[in-house]
Design a protein around this motif. Sequence first.
Motif, short mmCIF file in Angstrom:
data_model
loop_
_atom_site.label_atom_id
_atom_site.label_comp_id
_atom_site.label_asym_id
_atom_site.label_seq_id
_atom_site.Cartn_x
_atom_site.Cartn_y
_atom_site.Cartn_z
N ARG A 101 15.65 0.44 8.84
CA ARG A 101 15.92 0.44 7.39
C ARG A 101 14.64 0.11 6.64
O ARG A 101 14.47 -1.00 6.12
CB ARG A 101 17.01 -0.59 7.06
N PRO A 102 13.70 1.05 6.55
CA PRO A 102 12.40 0.72 5.92
C PRO A 102 12.53 0.41 4.43
O PRO A 102 11.90 -0.54 3.94
CB PRO A 102 11.56 1.97 6.17
N LEU A 103 13.33 1.16 3.69
CA LEU A 103 13.47 0.90 2.25
C LEU A 103 14.18 -0.43 2.01
O LEU A 103 13.82 -1.18 1.08
CB LEU A 103 14.23 2.04 1.59
N ALA A 133 5.22 -3.47 5.45
CA ALA A 133 6.44 -2.86 4.91
C ALA A 133 6.12 -1.54 4.21
O ALA A 133 6.83 -0.54 4.37
CB ALA A 133 7.13 -3.82 3.97
N LEU A 134 5.02 -1.52 3.43
CA LEU A 134 4.63 -0.28 2.75
C LEU A 134 4.23 0.80 3.76
O LEU A 134 4.59 1.98 3.61
CB LEU A 134 3.47 -0.55 1.81
N TYR A 135 3.50 0.43 4.79
CA TYR A 135 3.10 1.40 5.82
C TYR A 135 4.33 1.99 6.52
O TYR A 135 4.38 3.19 6.80
CB TYR A 135 2.19 0.71 6.84
N THR A 136 5.33 1.15 6.79
CA THR A 136 6.55 1.64 7.45
C THR A 136 7.27 2.64 6.58
O THR A 136 7.76 3.67 7.06
CB THR A 136 7.47 0.46 7.80
N VAL A 137 7.36 2.38 5.28
CA VAL A 137 8.00 3.33 4.36
C VAL A 137 7.23 4.65 4.35
O VAL A 137 7.83 5.74 4.35
CB VAL A 137 8.08 2.73 2.95
N ALA A 138 5.90 4.58 4.34
CA ALA A 138 5.09 5.79 4.29
C ALA A 138 5.18 6.60 5.57
O ALA A 138 5.20 7.83 5.55
CB ALA A 138 3.64 5.43 3.99
N VAL A 139 5.23 5.94 6.73
CA VAL A 139 5.18 6.65 8.00
C VAL A 139 6.54 7.20 8.41
O VAL A 139 6.61 8.06 9.30
CB VAL A 139 4.63 5.72 9.10
N THR A 140 7.61 6.73 7.78
CA THR A 140 8.95 7.19 8.15
C THR A 140 9.61 8.04 7.09
O THR A 140 10.70 8.58 7.34
CB THR A 140 9.86 5.99 8.44
N GLY A 141 9.02 8.18 5.92
CA GLY A 141 9.65 8.93 4.84
C GLY A 141 8.82 10.12 4.39
O GLY A 141 7.70 10.35 4.85
N ARG A 142 9.37 10.88 3.47
CA ARG A 142 8.65 12.02 2.93
C ARG A 142 7.55 11.56 2.00
O ARG A 142 7.64 10.49 1.38
CB ARG A 142 9.64 12.92 2.18
N THR A 175 -7.19 -4.31 -7.36
CA THR A 175 -7.06 -4.26 -5.89
C THR A 175 -5.91 -3.35 -5.43
O THR A 175 -5.57 -3.33 -4.24
CB THR A 175 -6.81 -5.66 -5.34
N SER A 176 -5.30 -2.59 -6.35
CA SER A 176 -4.19 -1.71 -5.96
C SER A 176 -4.67 -0.54 -5.09
O SER A 176 -3.85 0.17 -4.50
CB SER A 176 -3.47 -1.17 -7.20
N GLY A 177 -5.98 -0.35 -5.04
CA GLY A 177 -6.49 0.70 -4.15
C GLY A 177 -6.12 0.46 -2.69
O GLY A 177 -5.95 1.40 -1.91
N TRP A 178 -6.00 -0.84 -2.31
CA TRP A 178 -5.58 -1.14 -0.95
C TRP A 178 -4.14 -0.68 -0.70
O TRP A 178 -3.82 -0.18 0.38
CB TRP A 178 -5.69 -2.64 -0.68
N ILE A 179 -3.31 -0.82 -1.72
CA ILE A 179 -1.92 -0.35 -1.57
C ILE A 179 -1.89 1.16 -1.38
O ILE A 179 -1.20 1.70 -0.51
CB ILE A 179 -1.09 -0.77 -2.80
N ILE A 180 -2.68 1.87 -2.20
CA ILE A 180 -2.74 3.33 -2.08
C ILE A 180 -3.31 3.73 -0.72
O ILE A 180 -2.84 4.69 -0.09
CB ILE A 180 -3.58 3.91 -3.24
N ALA A 181 -4.33 3.00 -0.26
CA ALA A 181 -4.92 3.32 1.04
C ALA A 181 -3.90 3.14 2.16
O ALA A 181 -3.83 3.97 3.10
CB ALA A 181 -6.14 2.44 1.29
N VAL A 182 -3.11 2.07 2.10
CA VAL A 182 -2.09 1.85 3.13
C VAL A 182 -1.05 2.96 3.12
O VAL A 182 -0.63 3.48 4.17
CB VAL A 182 -1.43 0.47 2.94
N LEU A 183 -0.64 3.37 1.91
CA LEU A 183 0.36 4.44 1.81
C LEU A 183 -0.17 5.75 2.37
O LEU A 183 0.52 6.44 3.13
CB LEU A 183 0.79 4.61 0.35
#
Length: 430
Positions: A101-103, A133-142, A175-183
Motif C-alpha cells: 500500500r504505497p499511497l 515512501a516517495l521512492y516507493t510511490v514512484a517505483v510502483t505507480g504510473r 531543497t525540494s529538488g531532492w524530492i524531485i530527484a527521488v521521484l
Amino acid sequence: MTRPLRGALPSRKGALRPDVPEDDTVQETTRPKLGERIMAAVNRDPRTAPHGTRNDALLAVVLAVVAVCLGVFVDDGHRPDALGWTLLFAAHVPLVWRRRRPLFTLAAMVALVVPYHALDNNHAAPTPAAFVALYTVAVTGRPLRTVLTGLTVIAFAASVMLTISTHEALELLRTSGWIIAVLFCGIDVRYYRQYVASIVERAVRAERTREEEARRRVAEERLRIARDLHDLLAHSITLIGVQTSVAAHVLAADPERLDREAVAKALDDITETCRTARGELRTTLEVLRDHDLPDARGPLPGLDGLPDLVAAARLAGAHVDQDLRVRADPPPAVGAAAYRIVQEALTNAVRHAGPRPAVRLRLYDEHGALRVSVTDDGTGPVPGGTPGFGLLGMRERARSVGGTLDAGPRPDGGFEVTAALPFTLGEGTV
C-alpha cells in the motif's frame, strides 16, 4: 558447483574412507555475489519480492535509528520532546506496508510528520523515511500519479512550513529538488524494470517459439517417414504378393509339366524386390539414427527411378504405357514427390484395377509446373471397403511442395490421378 573427489572422503577424525568410489562428487552451492544480489533486487518488482514485509520491517527499524541520530546530532530545529519522539517513531511504522500500500504509507507518514514539523522539532530526522515512501510511490505507480503526488507533497509541506516561519518554507522550496530527484529516480527504476521484464518476456516467448518449431519439425518428420514407409512397404508388398501368386499359379497349373524357368524368374523378381525394398528401408531409417547431419534425409528418389517403377508394375501384370517428357530437372523435393505419387498410383492400379490393368502414365512440364497423370481402366476398390492412406499420402506429398492433386473415378469406370507440382519451391516447403 561440482568438485570431483580423488580417492576418498575424510571422516570427522581425519581418517580416509576407502569405501567411497573415485567418481563420487560433492555438490557445493555457491551463493551469488553481493553485486549480483543488488542487481537482482533492483531488477525485481518490489511487490513480488520474497520476504517483503520482513525486509520492510527491518528497513523501518534502520531508518528509525538514523532518525534518532539525526534528531540528536543535527541542529535543524528543536530536539524532539516526548511527543516529538512519539510522532517520529510512529511515522516509521507505515513503512512496513510500503510495498503493498504505497499511497497509504505516504499518506499515513504525512499525517504523522505534519504535526511533528508544526511543533518545530528537528526537521532533518524524518527526511530519510519520507524519501523512502516517495521512492516507493514512484517505483510502483504510473509517472503521472507520481508527479501529481510529488507536487501535492511539496505544496502541502510548504504550507505547513509557512505556519512556522517564512524562512523554513523558502528553505523547503530550495531543497525540494531532492524530492524531485527521488521521484525521478523511482520513475527511472520503474522503466528499467519494465525494460528488463520485456527482455525476459521476449526471451521466454522466443524459447517457446523455438520449442513449438522443434515440435512442429518433429511432427512433420514423423509424417514424412510414415509416408515413405507406407509407400515403400505398400509398393513392395504388393509386388511380392503378385509375384508370389504367379509362382504359385505356375506350380499349381500343371505339376507334371512344371515351367521351371517361369518359377525361377518369379522368385528372382521377388528377391530383387526385397533387395530394393531393403535398401530404401535402410535409407529411410537412417534418419532416426543419425542426428548429426543438418538434413538427414538420405538420397531422395527422383524421376530417374520411374523406369524401375514401370518395369516392376509390368512384372506384376500391368500393361503400362508411359509418356515422359520433362525438359528440365525439377528440384529434388519435387522429383521425390512425383516419384512417390507415381509409385502409389501404380501400386493402387496393380492392387485394385484387376488382374491385367491397362495403365497410362504421363509426365511433362508445362507453365512452370511438373504435371503427373496416372490413369487405369480397372474397376477401382470395392465399394464399402476400408479406405487406406494412399490417396491421403499423395495429397500430402503434393501439398508439401506447394502443388495440388486430384484423384477420383473416371466416367468409363477407371481411376485417374492428376497432380501439378511447381518447379519453384515456395516458403515453408518441407
